[in-house]
Enzyme design. Structure first.
Site, PDB file in Angstrom:
ATOM      1  N   ASP A   1     175.016 -17.138 149.891  1.00 18.92           N
ATOM      2  CA  ASP A   1     174.120 -17.072 148.738  1.00 18.92           C
ATOM      3  C   ASP A   1     174.858 -16.764 147.438  1.00 18.92           C
ATOM      4  OD1 ASP A   1     171.896 -17.663 150.178  1.00 18.92           O
ATOM      5  OD2 ASP A   1     170.913 -15.720 149.963  1.00 18.92           O
TER       6      ASP A   1
ATOM      7  N   HIS B   1     168.036  -9.489 142.192  1.00 19.19           N
ATOM      8  CA  HIS B   1     168.517  -9.002 143.494  1.00 19.19           C
ATOM      9  C   HIS B   1     169.840  -8.241 143.416  1.00 19.19           C
ATOM     10  CE1 HIS B   1     165.335 -11.049 145.560  1.00 19.19           C
ATOM     11  NE2 HIS B   1     165.735 -12.260 145.204  1.00 19.19           N
TER      12      HIS B   1
ATOM     13  N   GLY C   1     171.393 -12.789 146.904  1.00 15.40           N
ATOM     14  CA  GLY C   1     170.348 -13.751 146.545  1.00 15.40           C
ATOM     15  C   GLY C   1     170.609 -14.503 145.245  1.00 15.40           C
TER      16      GLY C   1
ATOM     17  N   ASP D   1     158.260 -13.153 140.604  1.00 12.78           N
ATOM     18  CA  ASP D   1     159.077 -14.015 141.468  1.00 12.78           C
ATOM     19  C   ASP D   1     158.518 -13.903 142.890  1.00 12.78           C
ATOM     20  OD1 ASP D   1     162.269 -15.098 141.300  1.00 12.78           O
ATOM     21  OD2 ASP D   1     161.612 -14.464 143.308  1.00 12.78           O
TER      22      ASP D   1
ATOM     23  N   HIS E   1     160.079 -13.580 145.540  1.00  6.00           N
ATOM     24  CA  HIS E   1     160.864 -12.619 146.327  1.00  6.00           C
ATOM     25  C   HIS E   1     160.736 -11.211 145.735  1.00  6.00           C
ATOM     26  CE1 HIS E   1     162.894 -16.593 146.817  1.00  6.00           C
ATOM     27  NE2 HIS E   1     162.910 -16.219 148.091  1.00  6.00           N
TER      28      HIS E   1
ATOM     29  N   TYR F   1     162.833 -23.302 142.492  1.00  8.66           N
ATOM     30  CA  TYR F   1     163.716 -24.289 143.125  1.00  8.66           C
ATOM     31  C   TYR F   1     163.118 -25.686 143.160  1.00  8.66           C
ATOM     32  CZ  TYR F   1     165.743 -19.844 143.773  1.00  8.66           C
ATOM     33  OH  TYR F   1     166.244 -18.605 143.485  1.00  8.66           O
TER      34      TYR F   1
END
Ligand code: ZN
Length: 321
Positions: free
Chosen positions: A55, A97, A105, A132, A134, A260
């Site tokens: 990542d 992150h 991340g 987000d 996440h 994404y």
């Protein structure tokens, strides 16, 4: 669309964040390892800090790129503090992150944590809101023991998504107890269900906290069709959230984040900026996504349960019912 210029709007070129600023959050050891890795020197110590993983791969401009992205958010925070802007947006930021000593991340330097620190150092009560898909782990844990920065993260249930943290019972510790708020959402969460949770738990907590300034992480990976996640939102939810934030009439620093499906992300951030800039462009709104009965029946009870859990864990600490 004329959104970047005009009598009261401008583009500002960022400056890379200085090492002294980066050290407000990141350790010297980590920054050193990051810089060395960017220069092609990499080993077990760097790997132990997440540098050079799948990542967070190594690339030659990784330090400079990350410092520039961080500098954009720090500059935005400084513009709010000086009165040079009421709202600022750094689409290259939102790298939520990254930890003190950890790349994670796709994030190497945590620009949003740094911006919150800069604002808090100026004596401001900061509301960090992260939409987000996440969990905004790097920011949540940066302020886990503090009550001058409240973090609220709405995200897909961590049992089903990276980074695997952000459960409703993670509420902060010590002085920070009740100032970390997590709203994990079921797969398939759609606009109406999301706003129900936002209005039931996030809004009363923001009102009770009474922030001087907002930092928004606007990761667009919660939109339906994102290849990395399984929520089913349209950018109308982003618009509704921003509308609520704007109604508090406080300075706002917004940052990007994940996202994404590139077309959807570009449209969501253009729409977000149009709202922050007071120049709404309805043409940027997504069409509604149809919600079936099976989806409703699966999502609704989980939303009710998370509302109940957050209220039980956090509301009493702020004098809320
Ligand atoms: Zn994300």
């Amino acid at each position: 669309m004329g959104l970047l210029s005009g009598p009261d709007r401008s583009e500002v070129a960022p400056k890379p964040a200085e090492r002294t600023v980066l050290k407000k959050f990141h350790s010297a050891r980590y920054l050193h390892a990051l810089k060395k890795a960017a220069g092609g020197h990499w080993g077990a110590e760097a790997l132990s800090m997440g540098i050079g993983t799948g990542d967070c791969p190594i690339f030659s401009d990784m330090y400079d790129y990350s410092a520039m992205a961080a500098g954009g958010s720090v500059m935005g925070a400084e513009l709010l503090l000086s009165g040079g802007a009421d709202a600022a947006f750094n689409p290259s930021g939102g790298l939520h992150h990254a930890g003190t000593e950890r790349a994670s991340g796709f994030c190497y330097m945590n620009d949003v944590a740094l911006a919150c620190i800069v604002l808090a150092e100026a004596g401001k009560k900061v509301l960090y809101l992260d939409i987000d898909v996440h969990h905004g782990d790097g920011v949540a844990y940066a302020f886990y023991e503090r009550n001058d920065v409240m973090t609220i993260s709405l995200h897909q249930n961590p049992r089903t998504l990276f980074p695997g943290t952000g459960f409703a019972n993670e509420i902060g510790t010590g002085e920070g107890k009740g100032y970390c708020v997590n709203v994990p959402l079921p797969i398939g969460t759609y606009d109406e269900a999301y706003m129900k949770a936002f209005e039931a738990v996030a809004l009363p907590l923001i009102k009770a906290f009474g922030p001087d300034v907002f930092v928004l992480q606007l990761g667009a990976d919660a939109l339906g069709g994102d290849p990395l996640a399984q929520l089913s939102l349209t950018n109308n939810t982003y618009g509704d959230v921003i509308g609520h934030v704007v109604s508090f009439d406080r300075p706002i620093l917004a940052a990007g984040g994940g996202g994404y499906d590139i077309d959807n992300t570009v449209r969501a951030w253009a729409f977000a900026w149009s709202l922050l800039a007071g120049a709404e462009h309805d043409v940027l709104r997504d069409k509604p996504i149809a919600v079936g009965k099976q989806q409703r029946d699966a999502v609704e009870p989980a939303i009710e349960a998370v509302i109940k859990a957050v209220k039980a864990n956090v509301f009493g600490l702020h004098g809320l019912q």
